[in-house]
Motif scaffolding. Structure first.
Motif, PDB file in Angstrom:
ATOM      1  N   ALA A  14     -19.235  16.081 -40.536  1.00 11.53           N
ATOM      2  CA  ALA A  14     -20.335  14.754 -40.265  1.00 11.53           C
ATOM      3  C   ALA A  14     -20.507  14.286 -38.886  1.00 11.53           C
ATOM      4  CB  ALA A  14     -19.810  13.459 -41.302  1.00 11.53           C
ATOM      5  N   LEU A  15     -19.376  14.209 -38.360  1.00 10.16           N
ATOM      6  CA  LEU A  15     -19.361  13.862 -36.828  1.00 10.16           C
ATOM      7  C   LEU A  15     -20.036  14.912 -36.200  1.00 10.16           C
ATOM      8  CD1 LEU A  15     -18.395  11.811 -34.565  1.00 10.16           C
ATOM      9  CD2 LEU A  15     -16.442  13.721 -34.331  1.00 10.16           C
ATOM     10  N   HIS A  16     -19.991  16.256 -36.455  1.00 13.25           N
ATOM     11  CA  HIS A  16     -20.665  17.334 -35.770  1.00 13.25           C
ATOM     12  C   HIS A  16     -22.254  16.962 -35.898  1.00 13.25           C
ATOM     13  CE1 HIS A  16     -21.797  21.291 -34.375  1.00 13.25           C
ATOM     14  NE2 HIS A  16     -20.738  21.344 -33.784  1.00 13.25           N
ATOM     15  N   ASP A  17     -22.607  16.545 -37.210  1.00 14.36           N
ATOM     16  CA  ASP A  17     -23.974  16.539 -37.373  1.00 14.36           C
ATOM     17  C   ASP A  17     -24.710  15.589 -36.683  1.00 14.36           C
ATOM     18  OD1 ASP A  17     -23.635  18.614 -39.160  1.00 14.36           O
ATOM     19  OD2 ASP A  17     -23.848  17.469 -41.167  1.00 14.36           O
ATOM     20  N   GLU A  18     -23.869  14.281 -37.011  1.00 12.58           N
ATOM     21  CA  GLU A  18     -24.280  13.144 -36.101  1.00 12.58           C
ATOM     22  C   GLU A  18     -24.338  13.168 -34.368  1.00 12.58           C
ATOM     23  OE1 GLU A  18     -22.627   8.250 -35.395  1.00 12.58           O
ATOM     24  OE2 GLU A  18     -22.049   9.556 -37.142  1.00 12.58           O
ATOM     25  N   LEU A  19     -23.313  13.935 -34.043  1.00 14.46           N
ATOM     26  CA  LEU A  19     -23.175  13.803 -32.410  1.00 14.46           C
ATOM     27  C   LEU A  19     -22.979  15.333 -31.828  1.00 14.46           C
ATOM     28  CD1 LEU A  19     -22.151  11.320 -30.388  1.00 14.46           C
ATOM     29  CD2 LEU A  19     -20.283  13.084 -30.497  1.00 14.46           C
ATOM     30  N   GLY A  20     -22.162  16.024 -32.453  1.00 14.24           N
ATOM     31  CA  GLY A  20     -21.934  17.212 -31.563  1.00 14.24           C
ATOM     32  C   GLY A  20     -22.944  18.224 -31.832  1.00 14.24           C
ATOM     33  N   THR A  21     -23.957  18.399 -32.644  1.00 14.06           N
ATOM     34  CA  THR A  21     -24.751  19.242 -32.395  1.00 14.06           C
ATOM     35  C   THR A  21     -25.786  18.931 -30.924  1.00 14.06           C
ATOM     36  OG1 THR A  21     -25.150  19.559 -34.844  1.00 14.06           O
ATOM     37  CG2 THR A  21     -26.899  20.351 -33.648  1.00 14.06           C
ATOM     38  N   HIS A  78     -16.328  -1.663 -29.847  1.00 16.63           N
ATOM     39  CA  HIS A  78     -16.919  -2.464 -28.530  1.00 16.63           C
ATOM     40  C   HIS A  78     -18.514  -2.241 -28.277  1.00 16.63           C
ATOM     41  CE1 HIS A  78     -12.493  -2.172 -27.810  1.00 16.63           C
ATOM     42  NE2 HIS A  78     -12.744  -3.382 -26.948  1.00 16.63           N
ATOM     43  N   GLY A  79     -19.429  -1.706 -29.324  1.00 16.83           N
ATOM     44  CA  GLY A  79     -20.696  -1.843 -29.247  1.00 16.83           C
ATOM     45  C   GLY A  79     -21.239  -0.304 -28.668  1.00 16.83           C
ATOM     46  N   TRP A  80     -20.528   0.977 -28.719  1.00 19.25           N
ATOM     47  CA  TRP A  80     -20.673   1.976 -28.340  1.00 19.25           C
ATOM     48  C   TRP A  80     -21.852   2.496 -29.353  1.00 19.25           C
ATOM     49  CZ3 TRP A  80     -20.443   6.686 -30.930  1.00 19.25           C
ATOM     50  CH2 TRP A  80     -20.813   7.828 -30.109  1.00 19.25           C
ATOM     51  N   HIS A  81     -22.786   3.246 -28.614  1.00 13.02           N
ATOM     52  CA  HIS A  81     -23.905   4.087 -29.210  1.00 13.02           C
ATOM     53  C   HIS A  81     -24.131   5.508 -28.740  1.00 13.02           C
ATOM     54  CE1 HIS A  81     -24.975   0.787 -31.680  1.00 13.02           C
ATOM     55  NE2 HIS A  81     -24.996  -0.020 -30.733  1.00 13.02           N
ATOM     56  N   PRO A  82     -24.021   6.530 -29.276  1.00 17.39           N
ATOM     57  CA  PRO A  82     -24.262   7.894 -28.848  1.00 17.39           C
ATOM     58  C   PRO A  82     -25.507   8.012 -27.900  1.00 17.39           C
ATOM     59  CG  PRO A  82     -24.819   7.881 -31.256  1.00 17.39           C
ATOM     60  CD  PRO A  82     -24.397   6.569 -30.893  1.00 17.39           C
ATOM     61  N   PRO A  83     -25.430   8.875 -26.914  1.00 12.72           N
ATOM     62  CA  PRO A  83     -26.845   9.115 -26.248  1.00 12.72           C
ATOM     63  C   PRO A  83     -27.761   9.531 -26.839  1.00 12.72           C
ATOM     64  CG  PRO A  83     -25.199  10.614 -25.538  1.00 12.72           C
ATOM     65  CD  PRO A  83     -24.406   9.611 -26.709  1.00 12.72           C
ATOM     66  N   ALA A 102     -16.513  16.956 -27.417  1.00 10.25           N
ATOM     67  CA  ALA A 102     -15.409  17.861 -27.105  1.00 10.25           C
ATOM     68  C   ALA A 102     -14.619  18.168 -28.465  1.00 10.25           C
ATOM     69  CB  ALA A 102     -14.257  17.465 -26.177  1.00 10.25           C
ATOM     70  N   ILE A 103     -14.542  17.062 -29.285  1.00 13.37           N
ATOM     71  CA  ILE A 103     -13.759  17.391 -30.634  1.00 13.37           C
ATOM     72  C   ILE A 103     -14.703  18.166 -31.675  1.00 13.37           C
ATOM     73  CG2 ILE A 103     -13.005  15.905 -32.608  1.00 13.37           C
ATOM     74  CD1 ILE A 103     -12.257  13.599 -30.317  1.00 13.37           C
ATOM     75  N   CYS A 104     -15.744  17.802 -31.436  1.00 11.72           N
ATOM     76  CA  CYS A 104     -16.593  18.487 -32.208  1.00 11.72           C
ATOM     77  C   CYS A 104     -16.793  20.172 -32.023  1.00 11.72           C
ATOM     78  CB  CYS A 104     -18.144  18.164 -32.026  1.00 11.72           C
ATOM     79  SG  CYS A 104     -18.333  16.498 -32.958  1.00 11.72           S
ATOM     80  N   ALA A 105     -16.662  20.495 -30.506  1.00 14.94           N
ATOM     81  CA  ALA A 105     -16.502  21.696 -30.188  1.00 14.94           C
ATOM     82  C   ALA A 105     -15.345  22.229 -30.778  1.00 14.94           C
ATOM     83  CB  ALA A 105     -16.620  21.887 -28.879  1.00 14.94           C
ATOM     84  N   LEU A 106     -14.228  21.581 -30.529  1.00 16.42           N
ATOM     85  CA  LEU A 106     -12.900  22.033 -30.929  1.00 16.42           C
ATOM     86  C   LEU A 106     -12.743  22.327 -32.636  1.00 16.42           C
ATOM     87  CD1 LEU A 106     -10.313  19.916 -28.745  1.00 16.42           C
ATOM     88  CD2 LEU A 106     -10.458  22.498 -28.904  1.00 16.42           C
ATOM     89  N   ARG A 123     -10.628  28.432 -21.863  1.00 15.27           N
ATOM     90  CA  ARG A 123     -11.195  27.351 -20.823  1.00 15.27           C
ATOM     91  C   ARG A 123     -12.951  27.461 -21.125  1.00 15.27           C
ATOM     92  NH1 ARG A 123      -7.667  23.532 -20.373  1.00 15.27           N
ATOM     93  NH2 ARG A 123      -5.842  24.415 -19.895  1.00 15.27           N
ATOM     94  N   THR A 124     -13.578  28.016 -21.808  1.00 14.88           N
ATOM     95  CA  THR A 124     -14.796  28.028 -22.016  1.00 14.88           C
ATOM     96  C   THR A 124     -15.192  27.819 -23.627  1.00 14.88           C
ATOM     97  OG1 THR A 124     -14.920  29.976 -20.455  1.00 14.88           O
ATOM     98  CG2 THR A 124     -16.950  29.441 -21.934  1.00 14.88           C
ATOM     99  N   ILE A 125     -16.108  26.549 -23.680  1.00 17.64           N
ATOM    100  CA  ILE A 125     -16.735  26.200 -24.931  1.00 17.64           C
ATOM    101  C   ILE A 125     -18.023  26.905 -25.132  1.00 17.64           C
ATOM    102  CG2 ILE A 125     -17.319  24.132 -26.275  1.00 17.64           C
ATOM    103  CD1 ILE A 125     -14.378  24.251 -26.030  1.00 17.64           C
ATOM    104  N   THR A 126     -18.171  27.394 -26.255  1.00 16.55           N
ATOM    105  CA  THR A 126     -19.409  28.051 -26.629  1.00 16.55           C
ATOM    106  C   THR A 126     -19.978  27.176 -27.753  1.00 16.55           C
ATOM    107  OG1 THR A 126     -18.640  30.179 -26.249  1.00 16.55           O
ATOM    108  CG2 THR A 126     -20.664  30.063 -27.511  1.00 16.55           C
ATOM    109  N   PRO A 127     -21.264  26.619 -27.618  1.00 17.14           N
ATOM    110  CA  PRO A 127     -21.878  25.734 -28.618  1.00 17.14           C
ATOM    111  C   PRO A 127     -21.989  26.691 -30.085  1.00 17.14           C
ATOM    112  CG  PRO A 127     -23.182  25.706 -26.678  1.00 17.14           C
ATOM    113  CD  PRO A 127     -21.920  26.706 -26.391  1.00 17.14           C
TER     114      PRO A 127
END
Length: 130
Positions: A14-21, A78-83, A102-106, A123-127
């Motif tokens: 769900a986090l990946h769908d919301e932000l990671g993608t 603290h009122g954070w919202h994704p970009p 980064a957590i989504c990538a992992l 050391r390389t993250i591939t989407p």
């Protein structure tokens, strides 16, 4: 907070769908963001592995989900919202957004999440593919 491996997978998906993608897609065209995500992924990897050798029975995805949940809960308090989606929004991504991407990538590459016999950190993250 996720308490089982199944709920951890579901929560991370769900986090990946919301932000990671969106974040990882932006990283594919923004080298600076890709480098920042890679550095954050290494830090998260270390945070969920170093000193935790005695907890080898705990699934790495469960530790990763717990870590992500803590970051997200504190940020939202603290009122954070994704970009905004897309490279333009992600070009100004804050620490929390990059950390969560980064957590989504992992989590998209469970072979890099802590296990009893973890391979060296790449050391390389591939989407991930859509």
């Amino acid at each position: 907070m996720p308490r089982t491996l199944r709920s951890a997978r579901r929560w991370l998906r769900a986090l990946h769908d919301e932000l990671g993608t969106a974040g990882l897609a932006a990283a594919a065209v923004l080298p600076g963001l890709a480098a920042a995500i890679d550095q954050h992924a290494a830090a998260v990897h270390d945070a969920t592995t170093i000193g935790l050798e005695a907890s080898a029975a705990v699934a790495g995805l469960l530790l990763l989900a717990g870590y992500a949940h803590g970051v997200l809960t504190e940020a939202r308090a603290h009122g954070w919202h994704p970009p905004a989606a897309g490279p333009r929004g992600w070009s100004r991504a804050d620490w929390t957004s990059v950390r969560l991407a980064a957590i989504c990538a992992l989590s998209a590459h469970p072979e890099h999440v802590r296990t009893a016999d973890l391979p060296p950190w790449p050391r390389t993250i591939t989407p991930p593919s859509a």
